[in-house]
Design an enzyme around this catalytic site. Structure first.
Site, short mmCIF file in Angstrom:
data_model
loop_
_atom_site.label_atom_id
_atom_site.label_comp_id
_atom_site.label_asym_id
_atom_site.label_seq_id
_atom_site.Cartn_x
_atom_site.Cartn_y
_atom_site.Cartn_z
N LYS A 261 42.04 -36.76 -5.78
CA LYS A 261 42.80 -36.96 -7.00
C LYS A 261 42.24 -36.11 -8.15
O LYS A 261 43.00 -35.43 -8.85
CB LYS A 261 42.81 -38.44 -7.36
CG LYS A 261 43.67 -38.78 -8.53
CD LYS A 261 42.83 -38.87 -9.79
CE LYS A 261 43.73 -39.03 -11.00
NZ LYS A 261 42.92 -39.14 -12.23
N ASP B 169 47.44 -41.20 -8.90
CA ASP B 169 46.54 -42.26 -9.37
C ASP B 169 47.23 -43.60 -9.18
O ASP B 169 48.28 -43.69 -8.56
CB ASP B 169 46.18 -42.03 -10.85
CG ASP B 169 47.36 -42.34 -11.74
OD1 ASP B 169 48.51 -42.14 -11.29
OD2 ASP B 169 47.17 -42.80 -12.88
#
Length: 225
Positions: free
Chosen positions: A134, A152
């Site tokens: 991420k 996220d």
DNA sequence: AACTCGGGGCA
DNA sequence: TGCCCAGAGTT
């Protein structure tokens, strides 16, 4: 991590590709100049800010980095500050021990292996301590202008809740988004989605009456006020 | 796949 | 009080 906060235990139908485009275009209109709300001034401070932001609100992270970056905003300055030094600026956010350790170790590695620069390749980024998929995706998107999709907790929830991109884990949702969102909109979609998930398609009490895309949303428990 | 790190915001 | 927050590393 993330499967518990979908906020819907009912079956959600996937959007059609036409609905996906409509959804994204509505979000684009809603937030034309969307950008990261994290506090950063360089690829390096962006990287550090994103590492610190794991499982923390960006307001709390910005409060910490505002002071930290005033004292140390380069790898050598962070290394000189040391773990205890960094910790004293960030101990108001959670996971601060591991994050202090990672930020110093990551900076050391940048100095030793990358001439003090942030690398623009996924592999090199994910090899840094505290940097996962991420975080790498965010840095590649913002600092290196790549059409990555960083998933996220907000985007994971939004994707599964609305039917935009269904998946059991963040990687599955990321792949679905990359596959389904029109290529020319993909890079900016990251910002549109994260802000929409944060302020409207919230974990608790989503404000569906404010959503410009309820017409294509498959969430069965719409909160229309 | 499950567990751990974690203080602060908010209802 | 309990849930949630711009996740990653380990077991």
């Amino acid at each position: 991590m993330v499967t518990k906060n979908i906020a819907s235990d009912q079956k959600v139908k996937a959007m059609s590709l036409v609905e996906v485009r409509t959804f994204i275009e509505h979000l684009a209109k809603e937030n034309p100049d969307a950008k990261s709300e994290l506090n950063y001034t360089s690829p390096y401070t962006l990287l550090v800010a994103v590492v610190l932001s794991a499982q923390a609100t960006d307001a709390s992270v910005n409060k910490a980095t505002e002071k930290l970056f005033k004292v140390a905003s380069t790898p050598s300055e962070i290394v000189a500050l040391g773990e205890e030094g960094v910790a004293q600026y960030i101990n108001s956010i959670g996971l601060w021990r591991a994050k202090s350790r990672n930020v110093v170790a990551l900076s050391t590695q940048l100095l030793e292996q990358h001439d003090g620069n942030v690398p623009g390749e996924r592999q090199a980024l994910e090899a840094l301590p505290g940097v996962g998929r991420k975080t790498a995706n965010v840095v590649l998107n913002i600092a290196f202008n790549q059409s990555t999709m960083a998933v996220d907790t907000h985007i994971f929830r939004l994707g599964n809740r609305t039917g935009l991109a269904l998946g059991k884990d963040v990687l599955a949702v990321e792949k679905a988004l990359v596959r389904r969102i029109p290529k020319d909109l993909l890079r900016d979609s990251h910002h549109w989605l994260i802000l929409h998930g944060r302020y409207i398609c919230k974990a608790r009490k989503p404000e569906c009456w404010r959503c410009p895309a309820t017409i294509v949303c498959h969430y069965p428990n719409k909160n229309l006020g």
